[in-house]
Write a protein that holds these residues in place. Structure first.
Motif, PDB file in Angstrom:
ATOM      1  N   ASP A   1      57.485  34.930  43.513  1.00  0.00           N
ATOM      2  CA  ASP A   1      58.079  34.672  42.201  1.00  0.00           C
ATOM      3  C   ASP A   1      56.985  34.747  41.137  1.00  0.00           C
ATOM      4  O   ASP A   1      55.787  34.736  41.433  1.00  0.00           O
ATOM      5  N   SER A   2      57.395  34.810  39.880  1.00  0.00           N
ATOM      6  CA  SER A   2      56.425  34.976  38.797  1.00  0.00           C
ATOM      7  C   SER A   2      55.496  33.773  38.674  1.00  0.00           C
ATOM      8  O   SER A   2      54.348  33.916  38.253  1.00  0.00           O
ATOM      9  N   GLY A   3      55.958  32.584  39.062  1.00  0.00           N
ATOM     10  CA  GLY A   3      55.116  31.396  39.019  1.00  0.00           C
ATOM     11  C   GLY A   3      53.941  31.473  39.971  1.00  0.00           C
ATOM     12  O   GLY A   3      52.895  30.866  39.739  1.00  0.00           O
ATOM     13  N   THR A   4      54.089  32.223  41.046  1.00  0.00           N
ATOM     14  CA  THR A   4      53.002  32.445  42.007  1.00  0.00           C
ATOM     15  C   THR A   4      52.197  33.683  41.625  1.00  0.00           C
ATOM     16  O   THR A   4      50.969  33.688  41.681  1.00  0.00           O
ATOM     17  N   LEU A   5      52.902  34.725  41.223  1.00  0.00           N
ATOM     18  CA  LEU A   5      52.263  36.015  40.972  1.00  0.00           C
ATOM     19  C   LEU A   5      51.418  36.027  39.701  1.00  0.00           C
ATOM     20  O   LEU A   5      50.304  36.568  39.703  1.00  0.00           O
ATOM     21  N   THR A   6      51.890  35.417  38.628  1.00  0.00           N
ATOM     22  CA  THR A   6      51.172  35.470  37.351  1.00  0.00           C
ATOM     23  C   THR A   6      49.757  34.887  37.443  1.00  0.00           C
ATOM     24  O   THR A   6      48.794  35.563  37.049  1.00  0.00           O
ATOM     25  N   PRO A   7      49.564  33.664  37.982  1.00  0.00           N
ATOM     26  CA  PRO A   7      48.190  33.170  38.096  1.00  0.00           C
ATOM     27  C   PRO A   7      47.327  34.009  39.041  1.00  0.00           C
ATOM     28  O   PRO A   7      46.124  34.176  38.820  1.00  0.00           O
ATOM     29  N   LEU A   8      47.931  34.539  40.083  1.00  0.00           N
ATOM     30  CA  LEU A   8      47.204  35.403  41.021  1.00  0.00           C
ATOM     31  C   LEU A   8      46.706  36.654  40.305  1.00  0.00           C
ATOM     32  O   LEU A   8      45.539  37.033  40.422  1.00  0.00           O
ATOM     33  N   LEU A   9      47.589  37.298  39.540  1.00  0.00           N
ATOM     34  CA  LEU A   9      47.208  38.512  38.819  1.00  0.00           C
ATOM     35  C   LEU A   9      46.156  38.218  37.758  1.00  0.00           C
ATOM     36  O   LEU A   9      45.233  39.014  37.545  1.00  0.00           O
ATOM     37  N   LYS A  10      46.271  37.064  37.114  1.00  0.00           N
ATOM     38  CA  LYS A  10      45.284  36.663  36.111  1.00  0.00           C
ATOM     39  C   LYS A  10      43.897  36.521  36.759  1.00  0.00           C
ATOM     40  O   LYS A  10      42.888  36.986  36.225  1.00  0.00           O
ATOM     41  N   LYS A  11      43.867  35.898  37.925  1.00  0.00           N
ATOM     42  CA  LYS A  11      42.600  35.731  38.658  1.00  0.00           C
ATOM     43  C   LYS A  11      42.032  37.090  39.076  1.00  0.00           C
ATOM     44  O   LYS A  11      40.841  37.353  38.910  1.00  0.00           O
ATOM     45  N   MET A  12      42.904  37.955  39.602  1.00  0.00           N
ATOM     46  CA  MET A  12      42.453  39.270  40.055  1.00  0.00           C
ATOM     47  C   MET A  12      41.987  40.130  38.875  1.00  0.00           C
ATOM     48  O   MET A  12      41.066  40.936  39.023  1.00  0.00           O
ATOM     49  N   GLU A  13      42.600  39.939  37.730  1.00  0.00           N
ATOM     50  CA  GLU A  13      42.166  40.645  36.529  1.00  0.00           C
ATOM     51  C   GLU A  13      40.767  40.147  36.128  1.00  0.00           C
ATOM     52  O   GLU A  13      39.890  40.941  35.786  1.00  0.00           O
ATOM     53  N   GLY A  14      40.553  38.840  36.211  1.00  0.00           N
ATOM     54  CA  GLY A  14      39.246  38.262  35.928  1.00  0.00           C
ATOM     55  C   GLY A  14      38.167  38.761  36.880  1.00  0.00           C
ATOM     56  O   GLY A  14      36.992  38.856  36.509  1.00  0.00           O
ATOM     57  N   GLN A  15      38.560  39.083  38.113  1.00  0.00           N
ATOM     58  CA  GLN A  15      37.612  39.624  39.099  1.00  0.00           C
ATOM     59  C   GLN A  15      37.333  41.108  38.860  1.00  0.00           C
ATOM     60  O   GLN A  15      36.467  41.685  39.506  1.00  0.00           O
ATOM     61  N   GLY A  16      38.124  41.709  37.970  1.00  0.00           N
ATOM     62  CA  GLY A  16      37.929  43.120  37.657  1.00  0.00           C
ATOM     63  C   GLY A  16      38.656  44.079  38.570  1.00  0.00           C
ATOM     64  O   GLY A  16      38.389  45.284  38.552  1.00  0.00           O
ATOM     65  N   PHE A  17      39.624  43.587  39.358  1.00  0.00           N
ATOM     66  CA  PHE A  17      40.343  44.438  40.308  1.00  0.00           C
ATOM     67  C   PHE A  17      41.543  45.160  39.689  1.00  0.00           C
ATOM     68  O   PHE A  17      41.988  46.177  40.194  1.00  0.00           O
ATOM     69  N   LEU A  18      42.097  44.597  38.622  1.00  0.00           N
ATOM     70  CA  LEU A  18      43.295  45.176  38.022  1.00  0.00           C
ATOM     71  C   LEU A  18      43.371  44.813  36.544  1.00  0.00           C
ATOM     72  O   LEU A  18      42.638  43.953  36.061  1.00  0.00           O
ATOM     73  N   THR A  19      44.280  45.495  35.855  1.00  0.00           N
ATOM     74  CA  THR A  19      44.580  45.166  34.460  1.00  0.00           C
ATOM     75  C   THR A  19      46.072  44.892  34.341  1.00  0.00           C
ATOM     76  O   THR A  19      46.873  45.416  35.127  1.00  0.00           O
ATOM     77  N   ARG A  20      46.410  44.064  33.382  1.00  0.00           N
ATOM     78  CA  ARG A  20      47.814  43.802  33.045  1.00  0.00           C
ATOM     79  C   ARG A  20      48.015  44.251  31.602  1.00  0.00           C
ATOM     80  O   ARG A  20      47.254  43.859  30.719  1.00  0.00           O
ATOM     81  N   THR A  21      49.039  45.076  31.383  1.00  0.00           N
ATOM     82  CA  THR A  21      49.295  45.624  30.055  1.00  0.00           C
ATOM     83  C   THR A  21      50.768  45.479  29.716  1.00  0.00           C
ATOM     84  O   THR A  21      51.627  45.870  30.518  1.00  0.00           O
TER      85      THR A  21
END
Length: 149
Positions: A68-88
């Motif tokens: 769900d988005s409650g799990t996915l959003t913080p995960l994606l934010k962390k992965m973006e901070g690690q430089g693995f992905l971008t969210r646009t």
């Protein structure tokens, strides 16, 4: 065992409990393999999905991973901070957010090629047993997803 001897409320007779324990233990076995790469099991499966199909919406990714988005959003934010992905955010609909791998996220794929082999070194089962189990799990997942829609 007679049907009258079967206790439907015994913990060991619960399929859900067996699946829960196996899931927890498998994720625990992944930890020392993924940790040096800066990954958790959830970030690893997210990358697996994005390596198959990149530049997807958060909604698509969540559906693919059953998160769900409650799990996915913080995960994606962390992965973006690690430089693995971008969210646009989409320019057409600001509610839609696209997830895309960065060059570092794409390069991590090569480093993860040995992860399945390392997991197999845990000798949990033979290749044939693993293939049979995977096939049965996919059948079960398919039935459960269809039933819950």
């Amino acid at each position: 065992m007679n049907e009258s001897d079967f206790n439907p409320l015994a913990l060991d007779n619960q399929l859900c409990f067996g699946l829960y324990v196996c899931s927890k233990e498998i994720i625990r076995l992944y930890a020392p393999i993924l940790e040096p790469l800066g990954l958790t099991y959830t970030s690893y499966i997210t990358l697996l999905s994005l390596w198959e199909k990149d530049n997807v919406t958060v909604k698509e990714l969540g559906a693919k991973l059953f998160l769900d988005s409650g799990t996915l959003t913080p995960l994606l934010k962390k992965m973006e901070g690690q430089g693995f992905l971008t969210r646009t955010r989409s320019t057409k609909d600001e509610r839609t957010v696209y997830v895309k791998l960065t060059p570092a996220g794409k390069a991590l794929r090569k480093k993860c090629l040995d992860v399945p082999k390392q997991m197999m070194c845990n000798n949990l089962m033979s290749l044939e047993e693993g293939a049979d189990l995977l096939q049965n799990l996919h059948k079960l997942m398919s039935r459960m997803v269809c039933k819950n829609k």
